[in-house]
Write a protein that holds these residues in place. Structure first.
Motif, PDB file in Angstrom:
ATOM      1  N   ARG A   1       0.837  -1.195   0.000  1.00  0.00           N
ATOM      2  CA  ARG A   1       0.000   0.000   0.000  1.00  0.00           C
ATOM      3  C   ARG A   1       0.876   1.252   0.000  1.00  0.00           C
ATOM      4  O   ARG A   1       1.986   1.242   0.500  1.00  0.00           O
ATOM      5  CB  ARG A   1      -0.907   0.012   1.234  1.00  0.00           C
ATOM      6  N   SER A   2       0.333   2.325  -0.555  1.00  0.00           N
ATOM      7  CA  SER A   2       0.995   3.621  -0.508  1.00  0.00           C
ATOM      8  C   SER A   2       0.269   4.500   0.496  1.00  0.00           C
ATOM      9  O   SER A   2      -0.946   4.699   0.397  1.00  0.00           O
ATOM     10  CB  SER A   2       0.996   4.282  -1.895  1.00  0.00           C
ATOM     11  N   LEU A   3       1.010   5.029   1.454  1.00  0.00           N
ATOM     12  CA  LEU A   3       0.427   5.862   2.501  1.00  0.00           C
ATOM     13  C   LEU A   3       1.113   7.220   2.505  1.00  0.00           C
ATOM     14  O   LEU A   3       2.330   7.307   2.334  1.00  0.00           O
ATOM     15  CB  LEU A   3       0.599   5.209   3.879  1.00  0.00           C
ATOM     16  N   VAL A   4       0.332   8.276   2.690  1.00  0.00           N
ATOM     17  CA  VAL A   4       0.873   9.619   2.871  1.00  0.00           C
ATOM     18  C   VAL A   4       0.796   9.941   4.353  1.00  0.00           C
ATOM     19  O   VAL A   4      -0.286   9.924   4.943  1.00  0.00           O
ATOM     20  CB  VAL A   4       0.092  10.660   2.049  1.00  0.00           C
ATOM     21  N   THR A   5       1.938  10.213   4.972  1.00  0.00           N
ATOM     22  CA  THR A   5       1.967  10.492   6.403  1.00  0.00           C
ATOM     23  C   THR A   5       2.503  11.912   6.637  1.00  0.00           C
ATOM     24  O   THR A   5       3.279  12.439   5.835  1.00  0.00           O
ATOM     25  CB  THR A   5       2.861   9.488   7.143  1.00  0.00           C
ATOM     26  N   TYR A   6       2.081  12.499   7.763  1.00  0.00           N
ATOM     27  CA  TYR A   6       2.540  13.830   8.157  1.00  0.00           C
ATOM     28  C   TYR A   6       3.040  13.749   9.594  1.00  0.00           C
ATOM     29  O   TYR A   6       2.513  12.975  10.413  1.00  0.00           O
ATOM     30  CB  TYR A   6       1.405  14.853   8.077  1.00  0.00           C
ATOM     31  N   SER A   7       4.042  14.556   9.891  1.00  0.00           N
ATOM     32  CA  SER A   7       4.538  14.637  11.263  1.00  0.00           C
ATOM     33  C   SER A   7       5.101  16.033  11.507  1.00  0.00           C
ATOM     34  O   SER A   7       5.639  16.671  10.585  1.00  0.00           O
ATOM     35  CB  SER A   7       5.618  13.585  11.523  1.00  0.00           C
ATOM     36  N   PHE A   8       4.954  16.521  12.742  1.00  0.00           N
ATOM     37  CA  PHE A   8       5.511  17.814  13.122  1.00  0.00           C
ATOM     38  C   PHE A   8       7.023  17.667  13.333  1.00  0.00           C
ATOM     39  O   PHE A   8       7.487  16.651  13.878  1.00  0.00           O
ATOM     40  CB  PHE A   8       4.865  18.337  14.401  1.00  0.00           C
ATOM     41  N   ASN A   9       7.761  18.667  12.937  1.00  0.00           N
ATOM     42  CA  ASN A   9       9.214  18.658  13.110  1.00  0.00           C
ATOM     43  C   ASN A   9       9.562  19.167  14.509  1.00  0.00           C
ATOM     44  O   ASN A   9      10.089  20.270  14.684  1.00  0.00           O
ATOM     45  CB  ASN A   9       9.878  19.516  12.037  1.00  0.00           C
ATOM     46  N   VAL A  10       9.236  18.341  15.512  1.00  0.00           N
ATOM     47  CA  VAL A  10       9.544  18.653  16.911  1.00  0.00           C
ATOM     48  C   VAL A  10      10.313  17.472  17.490  1.00  0.00           C
ATOM     49  O   VAL A  10      10.175  16.339  17.022  1.00  0.00           O
ATOM     50  CB  VAL A  10       8.265  18.926  17.728  1.00  0.00           C
ATOM     51  N   PRO A  11      11.143  17.700  18.517  1.00  0.00           N
ATOM     52  CA  PRO A  11      12.003  16.623  19.023  1.00  0.00           C
ATOM     53  C   PRO A  11      11.259  15.512  19.755  1.00  0.00           C
ATOM     54  O   PRO A  11      11.742  14.396  19.809  1.00  0.00           O
ATOM     55  CB  PRO A  11      12.972  17.355  19.956  1.00  0.00           C
TER      56      PRO A  11
END
Length: 481
Positions: free
Chosen positions: A373-383
């Motif tokens: 499967r192809s998934l688009v993921t997002y994440s905040f650039n925080v530690p």
């Protein structure tokens, strides 16, 4: 004395079954072949064991652990598939003056190691060849056997002249498991109680067969077995519809589902297999979607889940309900976290600008997971990884990922490609994206082998207290070098 167990056979003789099990892991009576060898080692009084592994090495380690449940101290050594015994021993740097028993752990034999050791000690300066059922029992005692190490190399090709060695004839059964019929016979011998000192682990239930009965594992549901003109072993957590008809010898593995109207006769069904409604299985071995004929030793792969397939695909209503409840709870959590998302995004923006990072505040990634499967993921650039992954909770709500599980971009651990994929896990929360594959694999295996009820809460707490600790330590080490 210590023992060295060779479990490095690939099992190519049983292709395509070797896709699911190497020879050492093949179930006989719902217990792996190598477990019988370990139990035999224990009865001889040996506590220190080295296991030589190759194919499905991680699965063997996960099954056996450190040997504590047998009272053993197990070390593992990786070898090439079916590597020569002499070559492996050279790399182990052993003292060849010590007494060491070498034994193959990927064949199935009657318990005999204690007898072999006691007999061999009477001929400490001579090579003792062990035979059982007119076959090489695949055991050597060092140092006397140093010149005969090729005697247990796989595939077995050497049979020593009985005039030049001492031959010990051991009583019992010995199955090389080098053919489908040999594998079937090993299971049948156990089910018939034909193997001295070995009996099935399950409880006995009366059948209509006048000579043999059933052995049935815990939490298994069947119809009235006293009406079945059959005998054999049925594992744990199985569900066999009362309308299923069984004849002659039947061996059924753990966590197996047999649907109504099916007819089983003289067959071996391996763990986690589903047999569909109205299917007739005769003189065959079934393993998930694989059907092997014992008559011809030919095989076919069936893609129709209504016929045969992995039993874990047959989800119950209650599990579905729990899944929906979890997704509803995550939806509420996601809605509650929405006011904090602008703050996290602003913090990520300031962080990117202040530290002049090349990445963006909101990181987008396209992932091709191990299920195609192809998934688009997002994440905040925080530690803090727990906070950075909050946008991915949307994938839990939509059912694309579980809450806890392996990372979707998992690329390691052959044979683990059907494991649950999730947003949170030890790899996602405790390691950087550039962590070596070996470190990711070991961390995931360690977490999988932890069975405490609070391991998920502990993981979340660690990710908040020491965000990316492992990655930071690794970068610090690289700078010092």
């Amino acid at each position: 004395m210590q023992a060295i167990i060779f479990a490095n056979r690939t099992g190519n003789e049983l292709a395509p079954l070797e896709q699911y099990y190497c020879s050492a892991l093949l179930p006989v009576g719902n217990k792996a072949v190598i477990e019988y060898t370990l139990e035999d080692i224990v009865t001889s009084g040996i506590t220190k064991v080295k296991i030589i592994i190759s194919s499905q090495a991680q699965e063997i380690e996960q099954l056996l652990g450190d040997g504590e449940r047998w009272g053993l101290d197990i070390d593992y050594f990786l070898s090439k598939p079916e590597e020569k015994t002499a070559a492996v021993l050279d790399r182990l740097s052993l003292s060849m003056t010590d007494s060491i028993i070498i034994v193959r752990g990927d064949i199935f034999r009657s318990p005999c190691i204690a007898n072999f050791i006691d007999f061999s000690k009477q001929f400490s300066n001579e090579f003792v060849q062990a035979k059982m059922a007119n076959q090489n029992a695949c055991m050597l005692l060092l140092p006397a056997a140093l010149s005969y190490l090729d005697g247990i190399d796989w595939p077995l090709t050497h049979d020593y002249d009985s005039n030049s060695v001492v031959t010990l004839i051991l009583h019992g059964r010995c199955h090389m498991i080098d053919s489908f019929q040999s594998y079937m016979n090993a299971n049948l011998n156990l089910a018939r109680n034909d193997i001295p000192s070995l009996t099935p682990m399950e409880r006995s239930f009366t059948s209509a067969n006048p000579e043999q009965d059933f052995y049935v594992g815990a939490k298994t549901h069947t119809g009235d077995l006293s009406l079945q003109n059959a005998w054999g072993i049925i594992g744990e957590n199985c569900r066999i519809d009362p309308n299923v008809v069984m004849k002659n010898a039947i061996i059924i593995g753990n966590d197996t589902l047999i649907d109504k109207g099916s007819t089983l006769e003289n067959c071996l069904i391996l763990p986690h297999t589903y047999v569909g409604e109205g299917l007739e299985v005769n003189n065959s071995i079934l393993c998930k979607k694989l059907l092997i004929s014992l008559n011809t030793e030919g095989h076919i792969e069936i893609d129709d889940q209504a016929l045969i397939g992995p039993s874990e695909h047959q989800a119950s209503t209650s599990s579905t309900d729990r899944n929906l409840s979890t997704r509803f709870f995550i939806l509420m959590l996601l809605i509650a976290s929405l006011p904090f998302c602008p703050l996290l995004a602003f913090y990520a923006l300031i962080r990117v600008m202040f530290f002049k990072l090349e990445t963006k505040p909101l990181i987008q990634e396209m992932i091709n997971d191990n299920l195609g499967r192809s998934l688009v993921t997002y994440s905040f650039n925080v530690p803090t990884r727990l906070l950075s992954l909050l946008p991915q909770l949307f994938l839990v709500v939509t059912g694309q990922l579980a809450l806890f599980g392996a990372p979707a971009q998992i690329r390691y651990a052959t044979g683990r490609n059907k494991q649950r994929l999730g947003v949170f896990g030890p790899v996602q929360l405790l390691l950087d994206e550039d962590a070596p594959e070996e470190e990711r694999m070991l961390l995931m295996l360690e977490f999988d082998n932890t069975h405490t009820s609070t391991k998920y809460l502990s993981l979340l707490w660690r990710s908040l207290r020491i965000p990316r600790l492992l990655g930071a330590e690794r970068k610090k080490q690289n700078m010092t070098h």
